[in-house]
Each structure stands twice: as structure tokens, then as C-alpha cells.
Design a protein around this motif. Structure first.
Motif, mmCIF file in Angstrom:
data_model
loop_
_atom_site.group_PDB
_atom_site.id
_atom_site.type_symbol
_atom_site.label_atom_id
_atom_site.label_comp_id
_atom_site.label_asym_id
_atom_site.label_seq_id
_atom_site.Cartn_x
_atom_site.Cartn_y
_atom_site.Cartn_z
ATOM 1 N N UNK A 19 20.204 60.739 48.219
ATOM 2 C CA UNK A 19 19.643 62.090 48.250
ATOM 3 C C UNK A 19 18.211 62.110 48.763
ATOM 4 N N UNK A 20 17.425 61.111 48.367
ATOM 5 C CA UNK A 20 16.018 61.076 48.785
ATOM 6 C C UNK A 20 15.881 60.716 50.254
ATOM 7 N N UNK A 21 16.756 59.867 50.764
ATOM 8 C CA UNK A 21 16.727 59.568 52.198
ATOM 9 C C UNK A 21 17.070 60.833 52.987
ATOM 10 N N UNK A 22 18.031 61.584 52.506
ATOM 11 C CA UNK A 22 18.420 62.813 53.185
ATOM 12 C C UNK A 22 17.271 63.814 53.141
ATOM 13 N N UNK A 23 16.616 63.924 51.986
ATOM 14 C CA UNK A 23 15.508 64.862 51.845
ATOM 15 C C UNK A 23 14.335 64.459 52.738
ATOM 16 N N UNK A 24 14.025 63.168 52.781
ATOM 17 C CA UNK A 24 12.927 62.699 53.631
ATOM 18 C C UNK A 24 13.221 63.025 55.096
ATOM 19 N N UNK A 25 14.457 62.805 55.519
ATOM 20 C CA UNK A 25 14.830 63.111 56.893
ATOM 21 C C UNK A 25 14.758 64.618 57.152
ATOM 22 N N UNK A 26 15.210 65.407 56.194
ATOM 23 C CA UNK A 26 15.212 66.866 56.372
ATOM 24 C C UNK A 26 13.786 67.399 56.520
ATOM 25 N N UNK A 44 -3.029 68.173 46.384
ATOM 26 C CA UNK A 44 -3.096 66.944 45.601
ATOM 27 C C UNK A 44 -3.789 65.857 46.402
ATOM 28 N N UNK A 45 -4.404 64.903 45.712
ATOM 29 C CA UNK A 45 -4.913 63.721 46.413
ATOM 30 C C UNK A 45 -4.086 62.496 46.026
ATOM 31 N N UNK A 46 -2.990 62.721 45.301
ATOM 32 C CA UNK A 46 -2.224 61.593 44.780
ATOM 33 C C UNK A 46 -0.751 61.630 45.188
ATOM 34 N N UNK A 47 -0.143 62.813 45.132
ATOM 35 C CA UNK A 47 1.299 62.842 45.324
ATOM 36 C C UNK A 47 1.775 64.079 46.076
ATOM 37 N N UNK A 48 2.605 63.833 47.075
ATOM 38 C CA UNK A 48 3.409 64.874 47.697
ATOM 39 C C UNK A 48 4.678 64.969 46.858
ATOM 40 N N UNK A 49 4.880 66.098 46.203
ATOM 41 C CA UNK A 49 6.054 66.272 45.339
ATOM 42 C C UNK A 49 6.951 67.321 45.973
ATOM 43 N N UNK A 50 8.186 66.946 46.266
ATOM 44 C CA UNK A 50 9.136 67.835 46.932
ATOM 45 C C UNK A 50 10.318 68.095 46.018
ATOM 46 N N UNK A 51 10.619 69.370 45.800
ATOM 47 C CA UNK A 51 11.821 69.647 45.014
ATOM 48 C C UNK A 51 13.047 69.493 45.910
ATOM 49 N N UNK A 52 14.212 69.718 45.361
ATOM 50 C CA UNK A 52 15.458 69.451 46.083
ATOM 51 C C UNK A 52 15.625 70.336 47.318
ATOM 52 N N UNK A 53 14.871 71.462 47.360
ATOM 53 C CA UNK A 53 14.953 72.349 48.534
ATOM 54 C C UNK A 53 13.909 71.983 49.581
ATOM 55 N N UNK A 54 13.074 70.977 49.281
ATOM 56 C CA UNK A 54 12.025 70.601 50.211
ATOM 57 C C UNK A 54 10.752 71.418 50.035
ATOM 58 N N UNK A 114 3.851 60.548 37.349
ATOM 59 C CA UNK A 114 4.400 60.807 38.677
ATOM 60 C C UNK A 114 5.691 60.017 38.877
ATOM 61 N N UNK A 115 5.713 58.787 38.413
ATOM 62 C CA UNK A 115 6.912 57.970 38.599
ATOM 63 C C UNK A 115 8.096 58.531 37.830
ATOM 64 N N UNK A 116 7.821 59.232 36.727
ATOM 65 C CA UNK A 116 8.898 59.779 35.913
ATOM 66 C C UNK A 116 9.286 61.187 36.343
ATOM 67 N N UNK A 117 8.574 61.733 37.317
ATOM 68 C CA UNK A 117 8.875 63.072 37.799
ATOM 69 C C UNK A 117 10.290 63.109 38.371
ATOM 70 N N UNK A 118 11.024 64.195 38.103
ATOM 71 C CA UNK A 118 12.405 64.270 38.558
ATOM 72 C C UNK A 118 12.509 64.690 40.012
ATOM 73 N N UNK A 119 11.422 65.195 40.595
ATOM 74 C CA UNK A 119 11.420 65.525 42.005
ATOM 75 C C UNK A 119 10.964 64.311 42.808
ATOM 76 N N UNK A 120 11.190 64.370 44.111
ATOM 77 C CA UNK A 120 10.830 63.290 45.023
ATOM 78 C C UNK A 120 9.315 63.245 45.151
ATOM 79 N N UNK A 121 8.689 62.162 44.733
ATOM 80 C CA UNK A 121 7.234 62.039 44.735
ATOM 81 C C UNK A 121 6.811 60.910 45.657
#
Lengths: 89, 249
Positions: free
Chosen positions: B213-220, B114-124, B68-75
Motif C-alpha cells: 500500500x505504501x509503495x502504491x501511495x508513494x508512486x501515486x 513540519x520540519x520532521x515528517x511528511x505525513x500522508x493519509x490514505x488519500x494522499x 511518528x514511527x507509530x503513526x498509522x499514516x505514511x510518514x
């Protein structure tokens, strides 16, 4: 002495409140409404008195009324390293 | 690619990890047997396990975290369920009860994401990560599930055992962000969206990859969601409260 924004702070605004993150750290800071207003005013360095005057004007109250909120807001910003206190030039 | 000589359960659970990776991911995990117990050591931590099953569970938990930590999407560390394309995320630290709450929601008809990770791609868009859940004996009893066969304190639960699993063919959008907090009584109240965005970042595994980018995605995503604080006393009660307030959206 004037308060100023620290260098390398990443900001994101949402619903009038700011999220701040210092580059190279993982500590995300969420500012409440008052602290967000103070942060906004710190686009330019300002003294405590100047900040109190600006906030009072924005809230349409006397400067003395905002002191109770301004102090804690500045403490949060300085404690988390997103604002610094600098000597006047 | 999964080695087909592996025991079936291990191969299945590792395949779930592989599905999250967009490229090669590396996890170094070692298991040794010393002094009547198994010691599982990874790049993240070192834990002891009483028996082979527990050691396998700890090994896969370590692999899961490292992947999960190595995932390229926001986890983000969160439980996630969904209904009709709308996802509900429960960002929380370990030990808050999110796995039990996720299991209870799935048993009530929500789709397991999932019970572990919310994974969001760049489009949310939410990417499912339906890993096996690890539920403690108390949680299994509370939810009416089969208990471990021995004195083990917990059991790995296959998602399909609980209920429907979210399909990767369905586009999931984040509709609700619910921050669970342990409490004496269960209740649900609104939470500031900026606070919810901060929660996502604080609990993320990898926002450091692209802070701006991740701050922007979290806000979006917070801007597009309803955000809540859940005072959590009991998972079954919490499901009722969530269903009453959110289930009809």
C-alpha cells in the motif's frame, strides 16, 4: 543457467521505471530504464543470451550492442536479491 | 490527554505530538544526571545533553521520533511547507539542512507544515505536523533569529516565531518533492518521479506497516507532483531558487 525473479518481491511501476521491495526488508530499489526493461522481461526466466536478444529487438539494435547495459542491470538485480540465477530444468 | 501540572513549554510541545496520533502511542524515555551531564535514553538511542534545556530538547526529540514511527499514516522523514493548499516536501536524512531550509522558507512567506515528517493519509492528503524546530547557532545567525541564551549550540524554535503555520482546516496536496543534497553551489534540476517515489520510501519511518500500500501511495503522490533535486549550498540562496522556480505554481 537462467535468470529469474526472486520470490516475494513487491513491485510498483511509475513512468516506465520500477520500484522493488523484497518482503521483510526495508531496502527499496529503483530501477533505471534499462534495468526496468530487463525486469519486465524476467516475467519468465531467461538466459543472458535470451535477454540480450529480447532487449536488442526492443531497442532495434544488434544483440552485441546491449551487452554493455545488460550486464550491469543484471548485477543490480542479483546483488539486491530481487533476481536469482537458476540451473536449467 | 496532557498532564496540566507539566511546565508550560513541555505541555505545549507534547500536545503537538499528541495531535499526530490517532490512538494511544507509547514512548519510553529516561533522563539521568551522571558525571556532570544528562543522559537521555529512549527505545531508539542514547544521547548526552549538557544542561536541562538540552536534555528537555533531546527528550522531546525522542518522543517525537517514537510517535511518528507509530503513526498509522505514511510518514516520511522530510521538511514540509505549503502555499495556497499546495505542499512542498523536502525528504532528507538528519544533518542535510532541511530544518534550516524549512525555517528559511517559512520566513519567506511559506506556511510551516513540519520540519520532521511528511505525513500522508490514505488519500494522499498531507497532514500537518508542526513540531518545534531545533536550529543550530549557525542557522539562527544566518536567518537573523535570536541566539540561545547560553553557550548552547542550538535552540528549540516555536513555529509561530518564524511565520505562518499551516492550518489543519486546509486540505493540502503534495505539489513538489524536492530532494536536498549538500553541494558547493545551489541549483535546482528535475528528478525522475520514480526516483522521488523511491526517496519517499527509503526515508519513510513506517512503510513496513503496509509495504504494498505504501509503495502504491508513494508512486501515486509522486505521479501527481513535480520532482526535483536541490543542490544546497546556502539556505537563503536555496529559498530564492525555489521561489523563482516553484513559488508561482
Amino acid at each position: 543457467m537462467r535468470f529469474a525473479r526472486a520470490d516475494d518481491v513487491i513491485e510498483q511501476e511509475l513512468d516506465g521505471q520500477f520500484l522493488l521491495l523484497r518482503s521483510g526488508t526495508a531496502d527499496v530499489l529503483h530501477l533505471d530504464t534499462v534495468a526496468s526493461d530487463v525486469w519486465r522481461l524476467l516475467e519468465e526466466p531467461a538466459s543472458r543470451d535470451e535477454l540480450a536478444t529480447e532487449l536488442a529487438a526492443a531497442y532495434d539494435v544488434e544483440a552485441g550492442r546491449v551487452a554493455a547495459d545488460l550486464g550491469p542491470a543484471l548485477d543490480v538485480l542479483v546483488t539486491h536479491g530481487v533476481a536469482v540465477l537458476r540451473a536449467d530444468d | 490527554m496532557v498532564d496540566v501540572t507539566l511546565p508550560p513549554e513541555l505541555a505545549t510541545r507534547l500536545a503537538d505530538l499528541v495531535d499526530l496520533c490517532d490512538g494511544p502511542a507509547t514512548a519510553h524515555v529516561r533522563v539521568v544526571f551522571i558525571d556532570e551531564r544528562f543522559i537521555v535514553t529512549s527505545d531508539l538511542d542514547q544521547v548526552a545533553a549538557a544542561d536541562e534545556q538540552a536534555a528537555l530538547d533531546r527528550l522531546l526529540e525522542s518522543c517525537n521520533r517514537l510517535v511518528v514511527e507509530q503513526c498509522r499514516d505514511f510518514a516520511v522523514h522530510a521538511g514540509v511547507v505549503a502555499q495556497h493548499g499546495a505542499a512542498l516536501a523536502l525528504p532528507a536524512e538528519s544533518g542535510t539542512g532541511k530544518s534550516t531550509l524549512v525555517a528559511a522558507l517559512v520566513a519567506a512567506g511559506w506556511d510551516y507544515v513540519s520540519d520532521e515528517a511528511l505525513v500522508l493519509d490514505s488519500r494522499g492528503v498531507v497532514r500537518p505536523y508542526p513540531k518545534w524546530l531545533s536550529l543550530h547557532r549557525w542557522s539562527l545567525e544566518r536567518l537573523g533569529l535570536a541566539l540561545p541564551g547560553s553557550d548552547a549550540a542550538e535552540r528549540a524554535v516555536r513555529p509561530a516565531e518564524l511565520g505562518p503555520v499551516a492550518s489543519t482546516a486546509t486540505t493540502l496536496r503534495l505539489r513538489h518533492i524536492v530532494l536536498p543534497e549538500r553541494a558547493a553551489q545551489t541549483s535546482l534540476k528535475p528528478r525522475a518521479r520514480a526516483q522521488a517515489a523511491a526517496d519517499l520510501l527509503r526515508l519513510s519511518f513506517n512503510h513496513y506497516q503496509d509495504p504494498t500500500g505504501r509503495m502504491r501511495l508513494a508512486a501515486d503522490v509522486a505521479r501527481g507532483a513535480a520532482t526535483w533535486t536541490l543542490a544546497l549550498a546556502d539556505p537563503v540562496e536555496a529559498v530564492q531558487v525555489l521561489q523563482e522556480t516553484l513559488g508561482s505554481d
